[in-house]
Design an enzyme around this catalytic site. Structure first.
Site, PDB file in Angstrom:
ATOM      1  N   HIS A  81       0.834  -1.193   0.000  1.00 50.37           N
ATOM      2  CA  HIS A  81       0.000   0.000   0.000  1.00 50.37           C
ATOM      3  C   HIS A  81       0.873   1.249   0.000  1.00 50.37           C
ATOM      4  O   HIS A  81       2.050   1.201   0.374  1.00 50.37           O
ATOM      5  CB  HIS A  81      -0.919  -0.013   1.214  1.00 50.37           C
ATOM      6  CG  HIS A  81      -1.999  -1.047   1.128  1.00 50.37           C
ATOM      7  ND1 HIS A  81      -2.998  -1.158   2.055  1.00 50.37           N
ATOM      8  CD2 HIS A  81      -2.245  -2.019   0.206  1.00 50.37           C
ATOM      9  CE1 HIS A  81      -3.809  -2.142   1.717  1.00 50.37           C
ATOM     10  NE2 HIS A  81      -3.364  -2.687   0.599  1.00 50.37           N
ATOM     11  N   GLU A  83       0.874   3.852   1.914  1.00 45.60           N
ATOM     12  CA  GLU A  83       1.382   4.207   3.240  1.00 45.60           C
ATOM     13  C   GLU A  83       2.577   3.343   3.608  1.00 45.60           C
ATOM     14  O   GLU A  83       3.568   3.831   4.174  1.00 45.60           O
ATOM     15  CB  GLU A  83       0.295   4.014   4.311  1.00 45.60           C
ATOM     16  CG  GLU A  83      -0.987   4.757   4.045  1.00 45.60           C
ATOM     17  CD  GLU A  83      -2.041   3.928   3.322  1.00 45.60           C
ATOM     18  OE1 GLU A  83      -3.217   3.992   3.722  1.00 45.60           O
ATOM     19  OE2 GLU A  83      -1.698   3.228   2.344  1.00 45.60           O
ATOM     20  N   CYS A 109      -6.274   1.247   5.493  1.00 47.72           N
ATOM     21  CA  CYS A 109      -6.823  -0.025   5.953  1.00 47.72           C
ATOM     22  C   CYS A 109      -6.255  -0.315   7.340  1.00 47.72           C
ATOM     23  O   CYS A 109      -5.370   0.396   7.826  1.00 47.72           O
ATOM     24  CB  CYS A 109      -6.449  -1.145   4.983  1.00 47.72           C
ATOM     25  SG  CYS A 109      -4.705  -1.603   5.036  1.00 47.72           S
TER      26      CYS A 109
END
Length: 151
Positions: A81, A83, A109
């Site tokens: 992801h 992040e 998430c």
């Protein structure tokens, strides 16, 4: 020369997050992230496969092939992801992101929320919602300020 209105800091950094998202190698969703502290960019990330690994556009989407719905079984994916990539980039180059703010084009998430908590991020600004109440619950419990970006 006409007066040009400067973007707010939120607009400026969210635009950078969107620009980072344009580098995605994910076939399902483009996400970008920018970590800042004191109005300075510390790290960026976008969702995609690890360095040196074939892109999903070349080998197909594992999640699609397995019929994995959005928000489920995050481990069944070749990619990272946005992040996660931003945190890894900071770690790789020895950049301290604790006390920083992350701008993300999509709400984190639960996996990313846990990583952001332990990385010492103190504020999250996201634009698009993502159906993950556990993520939001853990961020609240950790005392991280979470804001929705409004254009």
């Amino acid at each position: 020369m006409p007066d040009k209105q400067r973007p707010t800091w939120d607009e400026y950094f969210m635009a950078m997050a969107h620009h980072a998202a344009s580098r995605t190698t994910c076939l399902r969703r483009a996400v970008g992230a920018v970590i800042v502290k004191d109005h300075r960019v510390l790290a960026t990330g976008y969702n995609g496969v690890p360095t040196g690994i074939a892109h999903c556009s070349e080998v197909g989407c594992l999640r699609e092939q397995l019929g994995v719905p959005s928000g489920k079984n995050h481990e069944l994916c070749r990619g990272l992801h946005a992040e996660q990539n931003a945190i890894i980039q900071a770690a790789r180059y020895g950049v301290d992101i604790s006390g920083g703010c992350i701008y993300i084009t999509t709400q984190p998430c639960v996996v990313c929320a846990k990583m952001l908590i332990n990385a010492g991020i103190t504020e999250i600004v996201y634009q698009n919602p993502y159906d993950d109440e556990l993520s939001m619950s853990m961020l609240r419990e950790a005392g991280i300020k979470v804001r929705v970006f409004c254009e």
